[in-house]
Design a protein around this motif. Structure first.
Motif, short mmCIF file in Angstrom:
data_model
loop_
_atom_site.label_atom_id
_atom_site.label_comp_id
_atom_site.label_asym_id
_atom_site.label_seq_id
_atom_site.Cartn_x
_atom_site.Cartn_y
_atom_site.Cartn_z
N ARG A 237 0.84 -1.19 0.00
CA ARG A 237 0.00 0.00 0.00
C ARG A 237 0.88 1.25 0.00
O ARG A 237 2.03 1.21 0.45
N ALA A 238 0.31 2.34 -0.51
CA ALA A 238 1.05 3.61 -0.59
C ALA A 238 0.89 4.40 0.70
O ALA A 238 1.77 5.18 1.06
N VAL B 186 -1.98 0.14 -3.89
CA VAL B 186 -1.37 0.51 -5.16
C VAL B 186 -2.16 -0.15 -6.29
O VAL B 186 -3.01 -1.01 -6.08
N ASP B 187 -1.85 0.24 -7.52
CA ASP B 187 -2.55 -0.28 -8.69
C ASP B 187 -2.20 -1.77 -8.86
O ASP B 187 -1.05 -2.12 -9.12
N LEU C 19 4.97 3.47 -8.32
CA LEU C 19 3.78 2.96 -7.66
C LEU C 19 3.57 3.61 -6.29
O LEU C 19 2.48 3.55 -5.74
N ILE D 33 4.89 2.77 -3.31
CA ILE D 33 4.73 1.82 -2.21
C ILE D 33 5.47 2.32 -0.97
O ILE D 33 6.66 2.62 -1.01
#
Length: 343
Positions: free
Chosen positions: A157-158, A164-165, A236, A238
């Motif tokens: 996750r960010a 995230v995508d 992304l 992350i």
């Protein structure tokens, strides 16, 4: 007050004399140096049983060790030391976590509350679960021990609640771009040749998606050449990732938790799930992973019917970090899936 060997001995003797339930419980061996601790452990027949030893620094810090090396707490608070000695001794009697809590209640209600919260200062609280513990993530724990459905369960996750995508992540790992673009599902891979072809190729597949505010990517071996585009991976955003990896042939099951580019492990290195025993905190008390100690205690007390420590551990990961994998999507084959791209 600075803790010395004398004050520690006197305080424990006083504690034992005041509480019948502690009669016969001796003060763990106390060492004043690493060399002395190692020598003490070698002389102690129970060292192999993960006995508690105390290492006392010149500044009054007491380090609790399971065996001569594994540190389980470090504190200058004498009352905390007394509690932790009692918790360790009572927990070794073989009772359930609830029985340990009741015994500590009888010694001191504050100690019982501290044990139930899992928090060293006794002020932490974790909300009761109130749901099926084998739904969100723990449903996968039993089969994961046997390397099914995948040996590597990874989550990204960010930021909190910002996954995230999932498609971009799967492609960067090496998922077949045609299948990703087509929205291929697990049931599509399993449908080929009545599933026999997928059985032969499942070790070269992955499943991915989003749940609980995380993006999950489940796979076996990562294909050579994945992560070739480091700039795209960095894009992304992350910030956190959790990796659960099983090597059942060697009985090795590990947790890696990375946050802001560094491993969260209290300098312990590889974190093996087999370190966790019901009723005993597996990580340094008050350390970076103490949130997981507290979640495990909550899981133990909320779900005494769950016999598997792996299921309790997975449930604690769901409760503390929000990790989930959609059980129904897997059962119905609706989870996104792809083989690794050829070449």
């Amino acid at each position: 007050m600075k803790i010395t060997e004398g004050t520690l001995t006197e305080a424990w003797q006083r504690t034992v004399s005041e509480h019948a339930l502690l009669h016969g419980v001796g003060l763990p061996p106390v060492a004043l140096s690493e060399d002395e601790l190692e020598a003490c452990a070698e002389r102690t027949e129970e060292a192999a049983d993960d006995s508690l030893f105390l290492l006392l620094d010149e500044d009054g810090t007491v380090h609790g060790r399971h065996g001569p090396y594994l540190e389980v707490f470090a504190t200058r608070d004498l009352e905390q030391v007394l509690y932790l000695i009692a918790e360790d001794a009572i927990g070794r009697d073989g009772g359930s976590p609830e029985e340990t809590a009741v015994t500590l209640d009888r010694i001191d209600p504050a100690w019982g509350r501290r044990f139930r919260s899992g928090c060293l200062n006794g002020t932490g609280t974790v909300e009761e679960c109130g749901r099926d513990p084998l739904e969100g993530l723990a449903w996968m724990a039993k089969s994961w021990r046997e390397q099914a459905p995948y040996t590597t369960l990874s989550f990204f996750r960010a930021a909190p609640e910002q996954p995230v995508d999932a498609e971009r992540l799967a492609l960067l790992y090496g998922a077949d771009p045609v299948q990703v673009a087509a929205g291929t599902r697990l049931k599509d891979l399993q449908a080929v040749d009545n599933g026999r072809a997928h059985w032969d190729r499942q070790w070269k597949s992955c499943c991915f998606g989003q749940a609980g505010g995380w993006t999950f990517l489940l796979h076996h071996d990562t294909p050579p050449g994945s992560f070739a585009d480091k700039e795209a991976y960095a894009a992304l955003g992350i910030k956190e990732s959790v990796w659960l990896t099983a090597t059942s042939s060697k009985a090795i099951y590990t947790l890696d938790y990375l946050r802001d580019g560094r491993r969260v492990d209290d300098d312990r290195g590889v974190l093996e799930l087999i370190w966790y025993e019901r009723g005993r905190a597996p990580y340094l008390r008050g350390g970076e992973l103490d949130f997981l100690n507290r979640a495990l205690r909550r899981a133990e007390l909320d779900h005494p019917e769950v016999a598997s420590t792996f299921e309790l551990y997975f449930h604690a990961l769901e409760g503390s970090l929000g990790l989930r994998v959609p059980r129904r999507d897997f059962a119905e084959g609706e989870v996104r899936a792809a083989y690794w791209a050829e070449g």
